[in-house]
Scaffold this motif. Structure first.
Motif, PDB file in Angstrom:
ATOM      1  N   LYS A  33      80.284  70.772  -4.267  1.00 46.23           N
ATOM      2  CA  LYS A  33      81.241  71.525  -3.451  1.00 46.23           C
ATOM      3  C   LYS A  33      81.003  71.256  -1.960  1.00 46.23           C
ATOM      4  O   LYS A  33      81.951  71.047  -1.201  1.00 46.23           O
ATOM      5  CB  LYS A  33      81.111  73.014  -3.760  1.00 46.23           C
ATOM      6  CG  LYS A  33      82.130  73.877  -3.085  1.00 46.23           C
ATOM      7  CD  LYS A  33      81.978  75.337  -3.499  1.00 46.23           C
ATOM      8  CE  LYS A  33      82.992  76.196  -2.791  1.00 46.23           C
ATOM      9  NZ  LYS A  33      82.860  77.616  -3.154  1.00 46.23           N
ATOM     10  N   GLU A  34      79.751  71.272  -1.541  1.00 44.01           N
ATOM     11  CA  GLU A  34      79.417  70.997  -0.138  1.00 44.01           C
ATOM     12  C   GLU A  34      79.800  69.571   0.234  1.00 44.01           C
ATOM     13  O   GLU A  34      80.337  69.326   1.317  1.00 44.01           O
ATOM     14  CB  GLU A  34      77.926  71.203   0.109  1.00 44.01           C
ATOM     15  CG  GLU A  34      77.478  72.635   0.063  1.00 44.01           C
ATOM     16  CD  GLU A  34      75.973  72.780   0.148  1.00 44.01           C
ATOM     17  OE1 GLU A  34      75.524  73.811   0.672  1.00 44.01           O
ATOM     18  OE2 GLU A  34      75.244  71.869  -0.313  1.00 44.01           O
ATOM     19  N   LEU A  35      79.526  68.635  -0.662  1.00 44.92           N
ATOM     20  CA  LEU A  35      79.819  67.232  -0.400  1.00 44.92           C
ATOM     21  C   LEU A  35      81.313  67.010  -0.214  1.00 44.92           C
ATOM     22  O   LEU A  35      81.736  66.317   0.712  1.00 44.92           O
ATOM     23  CB  LEU A  35      79.281  66.356  -1.529  1.00 44.92           C
ATOM     24  CG  LEU A  35      79.392  64.851  -1.342  1.00 44.92           C
ATOM     25  CD1 LEU A  35      78.595  64.406  -0.128  1.00 44.92           C
ATOM     26  CD2 LEU A  35      78.909  64.134  -2.588  1.00 44.92           C
ATOM     27  N   VAL A  36      82.114  67.629  -1.073  1.00 49.46           N
ATOM     28  CA  VAL A  36      83.571  67.513  -0.949  1.00 49.46           C
ATOM     29  C   VAL A  36      84.025  68.132   0.371  1.00 49.46           C
ATOM     30  O   VAL A  36      84.851  67.561   1.085  1.00 49.46           O
ATOM     31  CB  VAL A  36      84.272  68.175  -2.160  1.00 49.46           C
ATOM     32  CG1 VAL A  36      85.765  68.306  -1.923  1.00 49.46           C
ATOM     33  CG2 VAL A  36      84.002  67.376  -3.419  1.00 49.46           C
ATOM     34  N   VAL A  42      85.172  65.359   7.564  1.00 50.70           N
ATOM     35  CA  VAL A  42      85.067  64.075   8.258  1.00 50.70           C
ATOM     36  C   VAL A  42      86.410  63.349   8.262  1.00 50.70           C
ATOM     37  O   VAL A  42      86.842  62.816   9.292  1.00 50.70           O
ATOM     38  CB  VAL A  42      83.961  63.194   7.624  1.00 50.70           C
ATOM     39  CG1 VAL A  42      84.020  61.771   8.152  1.00 50.70           C
ATOM     40  CG2 VAL A  42      82.594  63.794   7.886  1.00 50.70           C
ATOM     41  N   ILE A  43      87.098  63.341   7.127  1.00 53.67           N
ATOM     42  CA  ILE A  43      88.399  62.667   7.051  1.00 53.67           C
ATOM     43  C   ILE A  43      89.406  63.342   7.980  1.00 53.67           C
ATOM     44  O   ILE A  43      90.155  62.660   8.691  1.00 53.67           O
ATOM     45  CB  ILE A  43      88.904  62.635   5.596  1.00 53.67           C
ATOM     46  CG1 ILE A  43      88.032  61.678   4.773  1.00 53.67           C
ATOM     47  CG2 ILE A  43      90.361  62.220   5.528  1.00 53.67           C
ATOM     48  CD1 ILE A  43      88.292  61.713   3.295  1.00 53.67           C
ATOM     49  N   ALA A  44      89.412  64.687   8.011  1.00 53.54           N
ATOM     50  CA  ALA A  44      90.325  65.417   8.897  1.00 53.54           C
ATOM     51  C   ALA A  44      90.025  65.094  10.362  1.00 53.54           C
ATOM     52  O   ALA A  44      90.942  64.879  11.167  1.00 53.54           O
ATOM     53  CB  ALA A  44      90.209  66.916   8.648  1.00 53.54           C
ATOM     54  N   PHE A  45      88.747  65.026  10.715  1.00 53.71           N
ATOM     55  CA  PHE A  45      88.370  64.713  12.085  1.00 53.71           C
ATOM     56  C   PHE A  45      88.806  63.297  12.462  1.00 53.71           C
ATOM     57  O   PHE A  45      89.318  63.066  13.563  1.00 53.71           O
ATOM     58  CB  PHE A  45      86.853  64.858  12.269  1.00 53.71           C
ATOM     59  CG  PHE A  45      86.392  64.563  13.655  1.00 53.71           C
ATOM     60  CD1 PHE A  45      86.587  65.478  14.680  1.00 53.71           C
ATOM     61  CD2 PHE A  45      85.764  63.361  13.949  1.00 53.71           C
ATOM     62  CE1 PHE A  45      86.163  65.206  15.973  1.00 53.71           C
ATOM     63  CE2 PHE A  45      85.342  63.082  15.235  1.00 53.71           C
ATOM     64  CZ  PHE A  45      85.543  64.010  16.249  1.00 53.71           C
ATOM     65  N   ILE A  46      88.634  62.363  11.557  1.00 57.29           N
ATOM     66  CA  ILE A  46      89.036  60.976  11.818  1.00 57.29           C
ATOM     67  C   ILE A  46      90.545  60.886  12.013  1.00 57.29           C
ATOM     68  O   ILE A  46      91.029  60.202  12.924  1.00 57.29           O
ATOM     69  CB  ILE A  46      88.560  60.044  10.680  1.00 57.29           C
ATOM     70  CG1 ILE A  46      87.047  59.898  10.732  1.00 57.29           C
ATOM     71  CG2 ILE A  46      89.239  58.685  10.762  1.00 57.29           C
ATOM     72  CD1 ILE A  46      86.451  59.198   9.529  1.00 57.29           C
ATOM     73  N   LEU A  47      91.296  61.580  11.161  1.00 61.45           N
ATOM     74  CA  LEU A  47      92.754  61.582  11.307  1.00 61.45           C
ATOM     75  C   LEU A  47      93.180  62.217  12.637  1.00 61.45           C
ATOM     76  O   LEU A  47      94.072  61.699  13.321  1.00 61.45           O
ATOM     77  CB  LEU A  47      93.410  62.316  10.136  1.00 61.45           C
ATOM     78  CG  LEU A  47      93.329  61.605   8.787  1.00 61.45           C
ATOM     79  CD1 LEU A  47      93.867  62.500   7.674  1.00 61.45           C
ATOM     80  CD2 LEU A  47      94.081  60.285   8.831  1.00 61.45           C
ATOM     81  N   LEU A  48      92.533  63.311  13.015  1.00 63.05           N
ATOM     82  CA  LEU A  48      92.836  63.955  14.293  1.00 63.05           C
ATOM     83  C   LEU A  48      92.561  63.010  15.463  1.00 63.05           C
ATOM     84  O   LEU A  48      93.382  62.875  16.373  1.00 63.05           O
ATOM     85  CB  LEU A  48      92.014  65.238  14.446  1.00 63.05           C
ATOM     86  CG  LEU A  48      92.158  65.969  15.772  1.00 63.05           C
ATOM     87  CD1 LEU A  48      93.564  66.530  15.914  1.00 63.05           C
ATOM     88  CD2 LEU A  48      91.121  67.062  15.890  1.00 63.05           C
TER      89      LEU A  48
END
Length: 70
Positions: A33-36, A42-48
């Motif tokens: 759960k933590e890993l997901v 990280v993916i959201a930050f990269i997209l932002l």
């Protein structure tokens, strides 16, 4: 004399790997759960950041275009 140096090197490498193994056992690995959660963050930050860089590129591109056309 050469054998003593070889034994010292082997002893140091053996000690190193023994200590590394001990430290790895102390690690706490994230749950699934933590890993997901971390991965999605990280993916959201990269997209932002991609959107911010794209917007800045458009703004500076238009600004330079106006300067060149003068």
């Amino acid at each position: 004399m050469a054998n003593e140096n070889k034994e010292k090197k082997t002893g140091r490498f053996g000690q190193f790997f023994k200590e590394v193994s001990g430290e790895v056992k102390k690690l706490s690995w994230p749950t699934k759960k933590e890993l997901v959660s971390y991965t999605l963050t990280v993916i959201a930050f990269i997209l932002l950041m991609a959107v911010v860089i794209y917007a800045l590129d458009l703004v500076f591109g238009e600004g330079l275009g106006l300067l060149v056309s003068l």
